[in-house]
Enzyme design. Structure first.
Site, PDB file in Angstrom:
ATOM      1  N   ASP A 101      41.647  51.698  41.757  1.00 42.45           N
ATOM      2  CA  ASP A 101      41.460  50.394  41.119  1.00 42.45           C
ATOM      3  C   ASP A 101      40.010  50.305  40.644  1.00 42.45           C
ATOM      4  O   ASP A 101      39.084  50.236  41.450  1.00 42.45           O
ATOM      5  CB  ASP A 101      41.772  49.304  42.165  1.00 42.45           C
ATOM      6  N   ASP A 198      40.869  46.506  36.506  1.00 45.21           N
ATOM      7  CA  ASP A 198      40.755  45.084  36.791  1.00 45.21           C
ATOM      8  C   ASP A 198      40.227  44.330  35.565  1.00 45.21           C
ATOM      9  O   ASP A 198      39.280  44.788  34.916  1.00 45.21           O
ATOM     10  CB  ASP A 198      39.767  44.952  37.961  1.00 45.21           C
ATOM     11  N   GLU A 239      44.851  45.326  33.789  1.00 43.99           N
ATOM     12  CA  GLU A 239      45.241  43.959  34.130  1.00 43.99           C
ATOM     13  C   GLU A 239      44.865  43.098  32.939  1.00 43.99           C
ATOM     14  O   GLU A 239      43.695  42.840  32.704  1.00 43.99           O
ATOM     15  CB  GLU A 239      44.503  43.488  35.388  1.00 43.99           C
ATOM     16  N   HIS A 311      48.825  41.799  44.916  1.00 44.05           N
ATOM     17  CA  HIS A 311      47.954  41.194  45.925  1.00 44.05           C
ATOM     18  C   HIS A 311      47.411  39.829  45.508  1.00 44.05           C
ATOM     19  O   HIS A 311      46.669  39.213  46.268  1.00 44.05           O
ATOM     20  CB  HIS A 311      46.784  42.155  46.180  1.00 44.05           C
ATOM     21  N   ASP A 312      47.734  39.378  44.312  1.00 46.63           N
ATOM     22  CA  ASP A 312      47.248  38.076  43.834  1.00 46.63           C
ATOM     23  C   ASP A 312      48.362  37.036  43.765  1.00 46.63           C
ATOM     24  O   ASP A 312      48.124  35.917  43.293  1.00 46.63           O
ATOM     25  CB  ASP A 312      46.668  38.216  42.415  1.00 46.63           C
TER      26      ASP A 312
HETATM   27  C1  GLC Z   1      41.692  40.599  39.476  1.00 45.57           C
HETATM   28  C2  GLC Z   1      42.114  41.051  40.852  1.00 45.57           C
HETATM   29  C3  GLC Z   1      41.760  39.980  41.829  1.00 45.57           C
HETATM   30  C4  GLC Z   1      40.264  39.772  41.806  1.00 45.57           C
HETATM   31  C5  GLC Z   1      39.762  39.502  40.387  1.00 45.57           C
HETATM   32  C6  GLC Z   1      38.273  39.656  40.309  1.00 45.57           C
HETATM   33  O1  GLC Z   1      42.386  39.514  39.031  1.00 45.57           O
HETATM   34  O2  GLC Z   1      43.464  41.386  40.856  1.00 45.57           O
HETATM   35  O3  GLC Z   1      42.214  40.254  43.125  1.00 45.57           O
HETATM   36  O4  GLC Z   1      39.897  38.709  42.625  1.00 45.57           O
HETATM   37  O5  GLC Z   1      40.311  40.385  39.457  1.00 45.57           O
HETATM   38  O6  GLC Z   1      37.910  40.996  40.400  1.00 45.57           O
END
Ligand code: GLC
Ligand code: CA
Length: 533
Positions: A101, A198, A239, A311-312
């Protein structure tokens, strides 16, 4: 992306691990790399052939590793670089891949770059971040409050799109691009097979008031990272935050040399009006999103990412399924709705045992920096009880409670006499791997059968998708065809239905209840997959 790669990736199934919560090997209450290593056979037997590991780099953990302090070193609590080497070896020797990641949008303010940068305008790292004398726009942080923070050391404001301790990197500085390239190369040389990236669409900024829409140099920066020959073979999933198919094409079309695929989050709004407020959706809404995005990605020849958890996100079965007496049925039904479509399936830890959302009575039991920020905001207008209802519904901790391996005090995640970093899941005594595997209604075994079926039938990996159900139907039927091989997947929704297929099928080889024929009466949440004669 090359055609052959597209083909290879379409055969992958990726298991996502939140290392902090997966398995603790040394009794300090925090999951770690040796814990992951000890469970590789569990993941392989499920039928996944790749692992996406949430950030495991050095970090003060304000946002559990998404605040990186050193991209080329391992987080102390997770182990050492030699544990990482062992993990890579453990995966590769099982024929599995590793996806790391990468967090390129921001670093922890503990990162050496930031510590140097804040010292003043005349050091080599001075322009690694965005510094302004005056706050230049109205941006707010994703975790609440202004996105601008005054730094008394430098006497200027810096941007943090997330927590105050996550400073946004200035990608307009070519030195930053170079640093990130060498980080990607470092991990590629170590044998990492790909990256989940990310907040990829945040790295180029426009600094206009309002939302940070896609910045003008986004595509150049992505290509600078992954379009290079050395790393062009890697699997990359970004993402994204766009639901605009034209943007998605620009990111993922094979000739663009950017990303293999992008997470599209449209369907993740299912069952909620906003992150912390439920909405009256159903499986039907999920089906409509899935059909729309399957059609759009197919039409544009893109590799699609198939996921309903991470995880979010609070678990989908608790939002639009039945996480009580029909938990097994709805978890497996949703699995078949998503994972036999065309694309790369992702399975988040716990999804394979039908883990639902959790529930806690005190705000002290939560850790997620995002939900704590919203709690403070809601407290201004709502009662404690109303606040907790919202936090319980939307907190990212729902997905971050220690993985439930068994029904013991700390759910087999860590030793019984230590305090895990986050409470065990509130339903872990009832729902855990051991119980699931011992049950006649095992969600894990359903996933296992489903992935085995997918992995052993090219039509279910590469075959074309056709949707047979109509928008008004209370079920979802689709076929997958390749050459003269054709499969049908039938997923019923909340009510009993009689389903007559327009063709003859063999006896279903995959079903969540006992079924002898693909056509006929379907109980609530019943599903089946069968070969068409
Ligand atoms: C993404 C991750 C999340 C994190 C954010 C900031 O959305 O999935 O868990 O808090 O980025 O890095
Ligand atoms: Ca540990």
């Amino acid at each position: 992306m090359l055609r052959e790669q597209y083909r290879e990736f379409t055969g992958w199934t990726i298991y996502q691990i939140y290392p902090r919560s997966f398995k603790d090997s040394n009794g300090d209450g925090i999951g770690d790399l040796q814990g992951v290593i000890s469970k590789l056979d569990y993941i392989k037997e499920l039928g996944a052939n790749a692992v996406w590991l949430c950030p495991c780099f050095k970090s003060p953990n304000d946002d559990n590793g998404y605040d990186v302090a050193d991209y080329c070193d391992i987080m102390d609590e997770f182990g050492t670089m030699s544990d990482m080497d062992e993990l890579i070896e453990g995966l590769h020797s099982r024929g599995m891949k590793l996806i790391l990641d990468l967090v390129p949008n921001h670093t922890s303010t503990d990162h050496k770059w930031f510590q140097e940068s804040r010292k003043g305008k005349d050091n080599p790292y001075s322009d690694y971040y965005y510094w302004f004398d005056e706050i230049p726009n109205d941006w707010v942080s994703n975790f609440g409050g202004s996105a601008w923070q005054y730094d008394p050391v430098r006497g200027q404001y810096y941007l943090h799109s997330f927590a105050v301790s996550q400073a946004d990197l200035n990608w307009d500085n070519p030195a930053v691009v170079k640093e990130m390239q060498s980080i990607v190369d470092f991990w590629a040389d170590k044998g990492c097979d790909g990256f989940r990236i990310d907040v990829i669409d945040g790295i180029s900024k426009n600094f206009r008031n309002g939302k940070n829409d896609l910045g003008p140099h986004l595509h150049d920066y992505i290509r600078a990272l992954f379009g290079r020959e050395k790393v062009a073979h890697l699997f990359t999933v970004g993402e994204g935050h766009t639901n605009d198919i034209e943007d998605i094409v620009l990111h993922c079309a094979s000739e663009r040399n950017e990303l293999s695929t992008l997470f599209i989050f449209d369907h993740m709004e299912c069952g909620r009006a906003d992150k912390f407020t439920p909405k009256d959706d159903s499986l039907k809404s999920l089906r409509d999103y899935l059909v729309y995005w399957q059609t759009e990605t197919d039409k544009n020849d893109l590799l699609h990412s198939l996921f309903i958890e991470n995880h979010d996100q609070p678990q989908m079965i608790s939002r639009i399924g039945n996480d009580q007496e029909l938990r097994y049925e709805s978890a497996t039904d949703i699995a078949a709705m998503v994972c036999l479509l065309k694309g790369v399936p992702f399975i988040y830890q716990g999804q394979e045992i039908g883990m639902p959302a959790a529930h806690y009575d005190s705000i002290d039991d939560f850790d997620d920096v995002e939900c704590l920020g919203y709690y403070r905001k809601y407290k201004k207008t709502l009662s404690e009880e109303e606040c907790l209802e919202k936090i319980n519904f939307g907190s990212r901790d729902n997905a971050r409670h220690p993985m439930a391996w068994d029904g013991s005090r700390n759910s087999g995640f860590t030793d019984e006499n230590v305090s895990p970093w986050l409470l065990p899941h509130s339903r872990a005594a009832e729902i855990n791997v051991e119980n699931d595997l011992a049950s006649e209604k095992s969600v894990y075994r359903f996933y296992q059968n489903m992935l085995h079926l997918r992995n052993s039938n090219q039509a279910l990996q590469y075959g074309d998708v056709a949707v047979l159900s109509k928008p008004e139907d209370d079920f979802f039927i689709y076929t997958r065809s390749l050459g003269d091989s054709k499969w049908v997947v039938i997923c019923n929704f909340e009510t009993e239905q009689n389903i007559e297929l327009p063709f003859e099928c063999e006896v279903p080889v995959l079903a969540n209840l006992n079924r002898q024929a693909a056509s006929g009466s379907y109980a609530p949440y019943e599903c089946a997959a069968a070969k068409v004669k």
